[in-house]
Motif scaffolding. Structure first.
Motif, PDB file in Angstrom:
ATOM      1  N   ARG A  31      53.896  32.087  -3.415  1.00  0.00           N
ATOM      2  CA  ARG A  31      54.911  32.316  -4.468  1.00  0.00           C
ATOM      3  C   ARG A  31      56.064  31.792  -4.594  1.00  0.00           C
ATOM      4  O   ARG A  31      56.706  31.233  -5.601  1.00  0.00           O
ATOM      5  CB  ARG A  31      54.869  33.861  -4.640  1.00  0.00           C
ATOM      6  CG  ARG A  31      55.865  34.295  -5.742  1.00  0.00           C
ATOM      7  CD  ARG A  31      55.563  34.157  -7.162  1.00  0.00           C
ATOM      8  NE  ARG A  31      54.347  34.763  -7.717  1.00  0.00           N
ATOM      9  CZ  ARG A  31      53.934  35.740  -8.114  1.00  0.00           C
ATOM     10  NH1 ARG A  31      54.890  36.695  -8.147  1.00  0.00           N
ATOM     11  NH2 ARG A  31      52.696  36.090  -8.618  1.00  0.00           N
ATOM     12  N   THR A  34      55.778  28.110  -5.703  1.00  0.00           N
ATOM     13  CA  THR A  34      55.856  27.968  -7.081  1.00  0.00           C
ATOM     14  C   THR A  34      57.000  28.185  -7.911  1.00  0.00           C
ATOM     15  O   THR A  34      57.138  27.457  -8.748  1.00  0.00           O
ATOM     16  CB  THR A  34      54.484  29.298  -7.361  1.00  0.00           C
ATOM     17  OG1 THR A  34      53.538  29.113  -6.911  1.00  0.00           O
ATOM     18  CG2 THR A  34      54.579  28.822  -9.083  1.00  0.00           C
ATOM     19  N   VAL A  35      57.807  29.329  -7.368  1.00  0.00           N
ATOM     20  CA  VAL A  35      59.068  29.258  -8.043  1.00  0.00           C
ATOM     21  C   VAL A  35      60.007  28.015  -7.879  1.00  0.00           C
ATOM     22  O   VAL A  35      60.415  27.523  -8.677  1.00  0.00           O
ATOM     23  CB  VAL A  35      59.724  30.309  -7.372  1.00  0.00           C
ATOM     24  CG1 VAL A  35      61.131  30.475  -7.666  1.00  0.00           C
ATOM     25  CG2 VAL A  35      58.983  31.597  -7.609  1.00  0.00           C
ATOM     26  N   VAL A  54      56.280  31.076 -13.972  1.00  0.00           N
ATOM     27  CA  VAL A  54      55.503  31.138 -12.780  1.00  0.00           C
ATOM     28  C   VAL A  54      54.145  31.889 -13.037  1.00  0.00           C
ATOM     29  O   VAL A  54      53.046  31.376 -12.390  1.00  0.00           O
ATOM     30  CB  VAL A  54      56.105  32.303 -11.736  1.00  0.00           C
ATOM     31  CG1 VAL A  54      55.148  32.800 -10.662  1.00  0.00           C
ATOM     32  CG2 VAL A  54      57.592  31.717 -11.257  1.00  0.00           C
TER      33      VAL A  54
END
Length: 220
Positions: A31, A34-35, A54
């Motif tokens: 995560r 991805t950010v 996101v």
């Protein structure tokens, strides 16, 4: 009485080590990567827009197709963004967040990790959990020229945040030759020719390369 500067040096070394660990921990998280990829590509964004982007990125859809990103917003605010801020990978101005990908000694080229597949990034970073490997990569990444093993060892011993005092003089080169450098070579983080004891920087993997996981061994 000991020299007060010794304590200050130790505090600084431990602080640098903590910062490195935060960077590795953040980049090992899917995560968080991805950010960073979204912020680096799209530019600074407020929390709600970032949460929607996101969600769209992770689901492989257009942002316009995202109708509800409350779960992502909550997770970003309480978990991922604080982790990235603590690592110095994201900065905040009010409610607007921006990526800070340059100038990280722990991972000289953050974008190289983001451009690979998630499995490859996590696999590569997993190999940097030991201080010997982080120090070796820091020395190799500081030059574009090949170097002999003896030069690498000398460069590592000069690093302020690498403590090799407890090792006998011949222990570090032996460990590098037989364990650490082969692991980093298999992970694609550098190139090592054991027959010549020659180390070269690795070219950053291109975005077109598919996800690949380095061969592992019980000692990796």
């Amino acid at each position: 009485m000991g020299d007060p500067s010794d304590g200050e040096s130790e505090t600084y070394r431990r602080g640098e080590e903590t910062r490195r660990e935060r960077v590795y921990a953040a980049l090992c998280d899917a995560r968080c990567r991805t950010v960073l990829a979204v912020l680096d590509r799209e530019g600074p964004a407020p929390l709600e827009e970032l949460a929607a982007a996101v969600r769209a990125e992770e689901r492989g859809v257009a942002v316009d197709a995202v109708s509800d990103a409350d779960a992502e917003l909550h997770e970003l605010y309480h978990v991922s963004l604080p982790r990235l801020e603590a690592a110095g990978l994201v900065s905040r101005d009010g409610d607007v967040f921006r990526a800070s990908l340059d100038g990280h000694e722990a991972v000289p080229d953050v974008r190289a990790f983001l451009e690979t597949g998630r499995r490859r990034a996590a696999s590569s970073l997993r190999h940097l959990t030991l201080p010997e490997r982080r120090a070796a990569l820091a020395v190799v990444s500081a030059t574009d020229e090949p170097m002999q093993l003896s030069m690498l060892v000398a460069g590592m011993r000069r690093l302020d945040d690498f403590d090799a005092d407890e090792d006998p003089d011949d222990a570090l080169p032996v460990a590098l030759h037989h364990l650490h450098l082969p692991v980093l070579d298999r992970a694609g983080l550098l190139r090592y020719a054991p027959d010549r004891k020659l180390i070269e920087p690795a070219e950053p993997p291109s975005a077109e390369e598919g996800p690949a996981e380095a061969e592992s061994s019980p000692h990796d």
